[in-house]
Design an enzyme around this catalytic site. Structure first.
Site, short mmCIF file in Angstrom:
data_model
loop_
_atom_site.label_atom_id
_atom_site.label_comp_id
_atom_site.label_asym_id
_atom_site.label_seq_id
_atom_site.Cartn_x
_atom_site.Cartn_y
_atom_site.Cartn_z
CE LYS A 78 -3.96 1.96 2.57
NZ LYS A 78 -4.87 1.78 3.71
CB SER A 153 -8.28 3.58 2.80
OG SER A 153 -7.42 2.96 3.72
CB SER A 177 -8.49 0.56 5.59
OG SER A 177 -9.21 1.74 5.42
N1 GLN Z 1 -13.27 4.05 6.11
C1 GLN Z 1 -12.76 4.45 7.39
C2 GLN Z 1 -12.37 5.91 7.31
O1 GLN Z 1 -12.60 6.48 6.32
C3 GLN Z 1 -11.60 3.58 7.78
C4 GLN Z 1 -10.38 3.84 6.98
C5 GLN Z 1 -9.22 3.01 7.40
O2 GLN Z 1 -9.35 1.98 8.03
N2 GLN Z 1 -8.04 3.51 7.06
O3 GLN Z 1 -11.84 6.46 8.21
#
Ligand code: GLN
Length: 485
Positions: A78, A153, A177
């Site tokens: 990532k 994400s 995420s």
């Molecule tokens: N979707 C969640 C957010 O927008 C979690 C994102 C994540 O785990 N990095 O904060």
């Protein structure tokens, strides 16, 4: 089956038997990338040249009999993991030209284990999002249906594994995420316990929640990846000096006599009926495997989203204060003085979702509001953690849906942050409590979209999760479909 379609353990068997080489595997993966990447767009940066060199070096080692845990296996990262000399953007314009001078600890560990790096995967900007649509570098598509999002994400990392553009990948999970995109792309994704994996060199989003973990094609590969990733790191103050077991020892052991908690708060209105049906089938599968399912309660579940959307933005706004255009990253040329340069850099460098989080976080921490928001949220967070501690006195693992719906269409939720935030309703509590979780494929909707089931365990019980997930995977016989690309 082409080499790119195999798992880590299958490829390792072939490498050990001298039936293939890392150069062949890596060429096969890049051939696949050439064929499908135009449509899926999993990557921000490809590392083709260095990958081929790493593959040849791996082959020399293999010929000498010097095989590490991941020797010669193509892995994607990532794009929020620092990679020495390789662009690391965090999906943001503000880091569009950032080349770190060092490797993250997990990158170092993967390298030592022999991995070949295929590239850096696309993600929501600063990991804020559930669909990989907030990336400055464009949208990643779900390999199962290119009109849909891959989740986020870590959407690029999940899509890359599902589309066979790497053998396994690394993501990060602050509120879901890893597990949410794993579910929506039909792969395995694990968020380890807070403190289990070093975050040194991970670009921070919300420091009390962020964890790094793997995406893999099956549970055995997840155990292999965890063997590499887990462990104490003197460079990371929140990593815990707890022994790391060999996670492979938990595979194929069975779960006869285990107690599985089914939290009643996780089967709510609004959950897609096909998702619910697939998860209910998973409950029957674990019962067939000899586990006993009981209803449990996690009474503070309804507050999780609210608590998360105070704690995470508050931490994010302080972590993101460092992006001011001075030392690294994008700088606006328009400022007439220092203050104006800061403002213009941040105004142009951050996207709308990141700005929204910075504003929420700044508000929640501002004087006079701190007690009402951040402090209150921290108190409720303690109650959420206590719910889990109490639940794990009654059961060995908890089983829930990973997501309330299958993958939604690109653009469907971009104008409605609340709908987007609801994508993580079943994953966020895990981060607030710090416990580990895994999402495993549990079937398909009639439209052919993958569905995931989530298993949770107590702190540092990743081995237990792998044992449970391995038994589930064996018993469930989920159809071995691949996306048609
Ligand atoms: N979707 C969640 C957010 O927008 C979690 C994102 C994540 O785990 N990095 O904060």
């Amino acid at each position: 089956m082409e080499l790119y379609g195999l798992t880590i353990h299958e490829l390792q068997d072939r490498l050990r038997a001298g039936e293939t080489t890392s150069a062949e595997i890596t060429a096969s993966v890049f051939g696949r990338i050439d064929a499908v990447e135009k449509e899926v767009r999993s990557y921000i940066t490809l590392m083709r040249e260095t990958a081929m060199i790493e593959a040849q070096a791996a082959d020399v080692k293999i010929r000498k009999g010097d095989i590490g845990i991941l020797t010669g296996i193509p892995i994607a990262l990532k794009d929020l993991l620092c990679t020495k000399g390789v662009l690391t953007t965090c999906g943001s314009r503000i880091l569009q030209n950032f080349i770190p001078p060092y490797d993250a600890t997990v990158v170092e560990k993967l390298r030592e284990a022999g991995a070949v790096f295929t590239g850096k995967t696309n993600m929501d900007e600063f990991a804020m999002g559930s669909s990989t649509e907030t990336s400055f570098f464009g949208v990643t598509r779900n390999p199962w249906d290119l009109e849909r999002i891959p989740g986020g994400s870590s959407g690029g990392s999940a899509a890359a594994v599902a589309a066979d553009e790497c053998i396994a990948s690394i993501g990060s999970d602050t509120g879901g995420s890893i597990r949410q995109p794993a579910a929506l792309c039909g792969v395995v994704g694990m968020k380890p316990t807070y403190g289990r994996v070093s975050r040194f060199g991970l670009i921070a989003f919300a420091s009390s929640l962020d964890q790094i973990g793997p995406f893999t094609k099956d549970v055995e590969d997840c155990a292999i990846m965890m063997n590499v990733l887990a462990g104490y790191d003197p460079k990371e103050s929140t990593s815990v000096p707890e022994d790391v077991p060999d996670y492979r020892q938990f595979l194929n052991k069975g779960i006869g006599g285990w107690t599985v908690g089914i939290p009643k708060e996780y089967f709510i209105d609004g959950i897609d009926p096909e998702v619910e049906a697939a998860v209910r089938r998973a409950i029957r599968v674990v019962e067939e495997a000899g586990a006993k399912c009981i209803e449990i309660s996690l009474p503070h579940t309804e507050y999780c989203l609210a608590v998360y959307y105070i704690v995470a933005p508050a931490e994010a706004c302080s972590n993101l204060a460092r992006y001011d255009g001075v030392k690294y990253g994008f700088r606006s040329e328009e400022g007439r003085d220092l203050m104006e340069m800061y403002k213009k850099t941040r105004a142009a460098g951050f996207g709308a979702e990141v700005k929204r989080r910075i504003m929420i976080g700044t508000y929640a921490l501002s004087s006079g509001y701190y007690d009402a928001y951040y402090k209150k949220a921290s108190q409720v967070r303690a109650l959420i953690k206590r719910d889990f501690d109490e639940a794990f006195t009654r059961c060995d693992v908890i089983l829930t849906p990973t997501t309330p719906t299958p993958a939604f269409k690109v653009g469907e939720r971009t104008d409605d942050p609340m709908q987007m935030y609801l994508s993580d309703i079943f994953t966020i509590s895990t981060n607030l409590a710090g416990v580990p979780g895994i999402s495993v494929p549990c079937g398909f909707t009639t439209a052919g979209l993958p569905v995931g089931v989530q298993f949770l365990a107590g702190h540092f019980q990743e081995g237990r999760l792998i044992q449970f997930a391995s038994a589930y995977e064996k018993q469930a016989h989920i159809e071995q479909r691949r996306p048609k690309l």
